[in-house]
Motif scaffolding. Structure first.
Motif, mmCIF file in Angstrom:
data_model
loop_
_atom_site.group_PDB
_atom_site.id
_atom_site.type_symbol
_atom_site.label_atom_id
_atom_site.label_comp_id
_atom_site.label_asym_id
_atom_site.label_seq_id
_atom_site.Cartn_x
_atom_site.Cartn_y
_atom_site.Cartn_z
ATOM 1 N N TYR A 163 0.889 -0.860 -0.075
ATOM 2 C CA TYR A 163 0.180 0.068 0.004
ATOM 3 C C TYR A 163 0.841 1.509 0.112
ATOM 4 C CZ TYR A 163 -3.860 3.104 1.381
ATOM 5 O OH TYR A 163 -5.084 3.962 1.463
ATOM 6 N N CYS A 164 0.809 2.128 -1.088
ATOM 7 C CA CYS A 164 1.590 3.278 -1.048
ATOM 8 C C CYS A 164 0.778 4.551 -0.883
ATOM 9 C CB CYS A 164 2.202 3.274 -2.860
ATOM 10 S SG CYS A 164 2.808 1.568 -3.314
ATOM 11 N N MET A 165 1.035 4.954 0.411
ATOM 12 C CA MET A 165 0.491 6.339 0.651
ATOM 13 C C MET A 165 1.472 7.311 1.161
ATOM 14 S SD MET A 165 -2.735 6.916 3.139
ATOM 15 C CE MET A 165 -1.899 7.076 4.561
ATOM 16 N N THR A 166 2.400 6.918 2.183
ATOM 17 C CA THR A 166 3.406 7.794 2.804
ATOM 18 C C THR A 166 4.299 8.420 1.645
ATOM 19 O OG1 THR A 166 3.045 6.570 4.987
ATOM 20 C CG2 THR A 166 4.862 8.315 4.512
ATOM 21 N N GLU A 167 4.482 9.717 1.921
ATOM 22 C CA GLU A 167 5.552 10.350 1.216
ATOM 23 C C GLU A 167 6.442 11.224 1.843
ATOM 24 O OE1 GLU A 167 2.088 11.441 -2.531
ATOM 25 O OE2 GLU A 167 3.260 12.975 -1.659
ATOM 26 N N PRO A 168 7.679 11.129 1.414
ATOM 27 C CA PRO A 168 8.843 11.882 2.132
ATOM 28 C C PRO A 168 8.506 13.601 2.206
ATOM 29 C CG PRO A 168 9.565 11.061 0.183
ATOM 30 C CD PRO A 168 8.288 10.578 0.292
ATOM 31 N N VAL A 211 5.769 15.459 2.225
ATOM 32 C CA VAL A 211 4.863 16.129 3.074
ATOM 33 C C VAL A 211 4.554 15.347 4.191
ATOM 34 C CG1 VAL A 211 3.714 16.721 0.812
ATOM 35 C CG2 VAL A 211 3.193 14.856 1.660
ATOM 36 N N ALA A 212 3.689 16.028 4.971
ATOM 37 C CA ALA A 212 3.043 15.528 6.361
ATOM 38 C C ALA A 212 2.116 14.562 6.023
ATOM 39 C CB ALA A 212 2.758 16.380 7.376
ATOM 40 N N SER A 213 2.275 13.105 5.869
ATOM 41 C CA SER A 213 1.513 12.313 5.512
ATOM 42 C C SER A 213 0.482 11.914 6.234
ATOM 43 C CB SER A 213 2.026 11.168 4.579
ATOM 44 O OG SER A 213 2.782 11.533 3.677
ATOM 45 N N SER A 214 0.710 12.199 7.434
ATOM 46 C CA SER A 214 -0.456 11.991 8.554
ATOM 47 C C SER A 214 -1.689 12.458 8.303
ATOM 48 C CB SER A 214 0.071 12.318 10.153
ATOM 49 O OG SER A 214 0.615 13.600 10.004
ATOM 50 N N ASP A 215 -1.602 13.499 7.460
ATOM 51 C CA ASP A 215 -2.886 14.224 6.992
ATOM 52 C C ASP A 215 -3.049 13.692 5.459
ATOM 53 O OD1 ASP A 215 -4.892 15.584 5.949
ATOM 54 O OD2 ASP A 215 -4.131 17.598 6.400
ATOM 55 N N ASP A 235 -0.151 3.818 10.697
ATOM 56 C CA ASP A 235 -1.516 4.100 10.722
ATOM 57 C C ASP A 235 -1.961 5.378 11.351
ATOM 58 O OD1 ASP A 235 -1.954 1.689 9.511
ATOM 59 O OD2 ASP A 235 -2.233 0.644 11.229
ATOM 60 N N GLY A 236 -1.005 6.285 11.302
ATOM 61 C CA GLY A 236 -1.252 7.714 11.860
ATOM 62 C C GLY A 236 -0.407 7.708 13.308
ATOM 63 N N ASP A 242 0.373 8.956 17.139
ATOM 64 C CA ASP A 242 -0.275 9.017 18.158
ATOM 65 C C ASP A 242 -1.095 10.486 18.323
ATOM 66 O OD1 ASP A 242 0.190 6.178 18.690
ATOM 67 O OD2 ASP A 242 1.260 6.799 20.623
ATOM 68 N N ASP A 243 -0.331 11.637 18.100
ATOM 69 C CA ASP A 243 -0.706 13.004 18.159
ATOM 70 C C ASP A 243 -1.900 13.154 17.298
ATOM 71 O OD1 ASP A 243 1.776 14.006 19.432
ATOM 72 O OD2 ASP A 243 2.619 12.853 17.688
ATOM 73 N N VAL A 244 -1.955 12.488 16.093
ATOM 74 C CA VAL A 244 -2.997 12.607 15.021
ATOM 75 C C VAL A 244 -4.279 11.748 15.952
ATOM 76 C CG1 VAL A 244 -4.255 12.316 13.014
ATOM 77 C CG2 VAL A 244 -1.681 12.972 13.159
ATOM 78 N N HIS A 245 -4.236 11.025 16.250
ATOM 79 C CA HIS A 245 -5.371 10.074 16.899
ATOM 80 C C HIS A 245 -5.736 10.655 18.335
ATOM 81 C CE1 HIS A 245 -5.415 6.648 14.359
ATOM 82 N NE2 HIS A 245 -4.154 6.499 14.429
ATOM 83 N N ASN A 246 -4.875 11.290 19.072
ATOM 84 C CA ASN A 246 -5.303 12.174 20.112
ATOM 85 C C ASN A 246 -6.204 13.199 19.740
ATOM 86 O OD1 ASN A 246 -4.375 10.477 22.417
ATOM 87 N ND2 ASN A 246 -2.294 11.621 22.162
ATOM 88 N N ARG A 247 -5.934 14.013 18.621
ATOM 89 C CA ARG A 247 -6.828 14.926 18.237
ATOM 90 C C ARG A 247 -8.250 14.342 17.814
ATOM 91 N NH1 ARG A 247 -6.816 17.132 12.597
ATOM 92 N NH2 ARG A 247 -7.478 19.127 12.528
ATOM 93 N N VAL A 248 -8.228 13.301 17.183
ATOM 94 C CA VAL A 248 -9.491 12.855 16.765
ATOM 95 C C VAL A 248 -10.288 12.498 18.284
ATOM 96 C CG1 VAL A 248 -10.883 10.836 16.163
ATOM 97 C CG2 VAL A 248 -8.764 11.779 14.795
ATOM 98 N N ILE A 249 -9.584 11.704 19.076
ATOM 99 C CA ILE A 249 -10.058 11.706 20.434
ATOM 100 C C ILE A 249 -10.853 12.722 21.207
ATOM 101 C CG2 ILE A 249 -10.018 10.555 22.752
ATOM 102 C CD1 ILE A 249 -7.695 8.845 21.398
ATOM 103 N N ALA A 250 -10.011 13.612 21.039
ATOM 104 C CA ALA A 250 -10.219 15.068 21.845
ATOM 105 C C ALA A 250 -11.354 15.884 21.165
ATOM 106 C CB ALA A 250 -9.089 15.801 22.190
ATOM 107 N N ARG A 251 -11.492 15.739 19.826
ATOM 108 C CA ARG A 251 -12.710 16.444 19.229
ATOM 109 C C ARG A 251 -13.977 15.777 19.424
ATOM 110 N NH1 ARG A 251 -10.647 18.222 13.103
ATOM 111 N NH2 ARG A 251 -9.701 20.046 13.631
#
Length: 410
Positions: A134-139, A141-145, A382-383, A385-394
């Motif tokens: 699976y090819c998603m992450t790129e060097p 850009v911030a691929s967590s978004d 898979d993203g 932790d900081d991104v997932h914490n953002r989801v949880i907080a929202r």
């Protein structure tokens, strides 16, 4: 309330455990020997293929894929204890055709693929004849978004042309990988979440350049490899697009939910194995006149590890149950919670295990060097932790926001 494990799942778990005891654990040393026996850096140990044949013959195959005729008839909740059993050995899930990223790719094809795509790619993946990436992450850009992805997928007559650079592609160097699922941008002017698409690219397509295998803290994740690839004017037929243009973000959300929970289930298995090794080590070593296991500092660490593992298991079971009952989207916060919790606990247990083994923990003689490294990698996968914490907080804040009036919504 979380339902009990079904009788079907219990029976499969018992059979799976017997297979692990009879065939997988006794061959761990042979697997490692064969992995490094040849001149090739990325080679599949013959014992792995032998074990896959035996597992398939025993019906211990494609145990994932809930709510699909191609699966074993298990819900996400019922699959959890099986994935944990497999997670105790880092390559065991492949023996049962339940390893990432193939599981996620098979779910994409099973859920969104055309019949032609299923016939060409899903069928051999389900049979274990090929592997995928699976090819998603790129060097660059911030691929967590995922909406940041810049690789272009441009229509040219009856084809699509792909240009871009991807990295940390699991399975990129696996000798049996035959297909990539790539996420890229088809329409940069569309609304933010409709710019991306996903497309199937056979690995022998002209224009693909394997730049380098990427080590993770010195480990090359053999035999899969984490790769950096360059796609230069790679041309594939238009029918290789999955679901249609602009559906890439939608597909990635459908894919990553199950993938994240599967990783958490396997992490629990790895934690159990590392805690087991830790206890055995502490019981066998004497320092300052008494066994390490009798010293209060180690008793506290082991107790904390047991508590944390058990709490993570219950949290994972709750998320799996919600995925079954209300779907991945509605269980988004719970999926993020287990992703953060499991990797956090995994890193803690790995650190304890390394410390308990002293200098030996710094080597890979007990598999702890690689185990510790995998936990750091899973923290990013898979993203982060900081991104997932953002989801949880929202999700938490949304519970307490004042309801908008009809005038506000207009």
């Amino acid at each position: 309330m979380i339902p009990a494990q079904s009788a079907h799942s219990q029976a499969l778990a018992a059979r799976l455990q017997r297979f692990m005891d009879d065939h997988v654990y006794p061959n761990e040393a042979l697997y490692e020997d064969q992995l490094h026996a040849g001149p090739e850096q990325f080679r599949v140990p013959p014992i792995l293929e032998e074990l896959k044949t035996q597992a398939k013959a025993q019906g211990l195959w494609n145990l994932f894929l809930p709510h699909s005729d191609n699966g074993a008839g298990l819900s996400n909740l019922d699959y959890a204890p099986l994935a944990e059993i497999m997670g105790r050995v880092h390559y065991a899930s492949e023996i049962f055709n339940c390893s990432a990223p193939d599981t996620g790719n098979m779910e994409v094809l099973d859920r969104y693929g055309t019949q032609a795509q299923k016939d060409r790619w899903l069928k051999p993946l389900l049979e274990g004849e090929i592997r995928s990436a699976y090819c998603m992450t790129e060097p660059a850009v911030a691929s967590s978004d995922a909406t940041n992805i810049q690789t272009r997928i441009e229509r040219d007559g009856g084809d699509y042309v792909i240009n871009g650079r991807k990295w940390f592609i699991t399975n990129a160097y696996h000798p049996n990988t035959r297909i990539f699922i790539l996420m890229g941008k088809t329409d940069p002017d569309a609304p933010r979440h409709l710019q991306q698409s996903q497309i199937l690219i056979p690995t022998d397509t002209p224009g693909i350049r394997w730049i380098r295998p990427l080590p993770v803290m010195g480990f090359f994740d053999l035999p899969k490899g984490q790769g950096e690839l360059l796609f230069e004017n790679v041309r594939v037929p238009a029918e290789n697009i999955i679901l249609g243009e602009g559906r890439g973000f939608e597909i990635s959300q459908g894919r990553l939910g199950p993938g994240r929970i599967h990783n958490c289930m396997r992490i629990l298995g790895q934690c159990e194995r590392m805690l087991e090794l830790t206890c055995q080590r502490l019981l066998s070593r004497v320092a300052f006149g008494k066994p390490l296991a009798s010293q209060s500092v180690w008793q506290e660490r082991v107790a904390d590890a047991r508590i944390q593992i058990n709490m993570a298991r219950l949290l994972t079971q709750r998320a799996a149950h919600l995925m079954d009952m209300v779907g991945n989207k509605e269980a988004r916060s719970e999926i993020s919670q287990i992703k953060v919790a499991a990797t956090r606990i995994g890193r803690m247990v790995a650190d304890i295990a390394v410390a308990a083994h002293g200098a030996a923990g710094l080597t890979n003689d007990f598999g702890l060097g690689y185990g510790f490294t995998r936990m750091q990698m899973l923290r990013m996968g898979d993203g982060p932790d900081d991104v997932h914490n953002r989801v949880i907080a929202r999700a938490e804040f949304d519970k307490y926001r004042p309801a908008r009036s009809m005038g506000d919504e207009a």
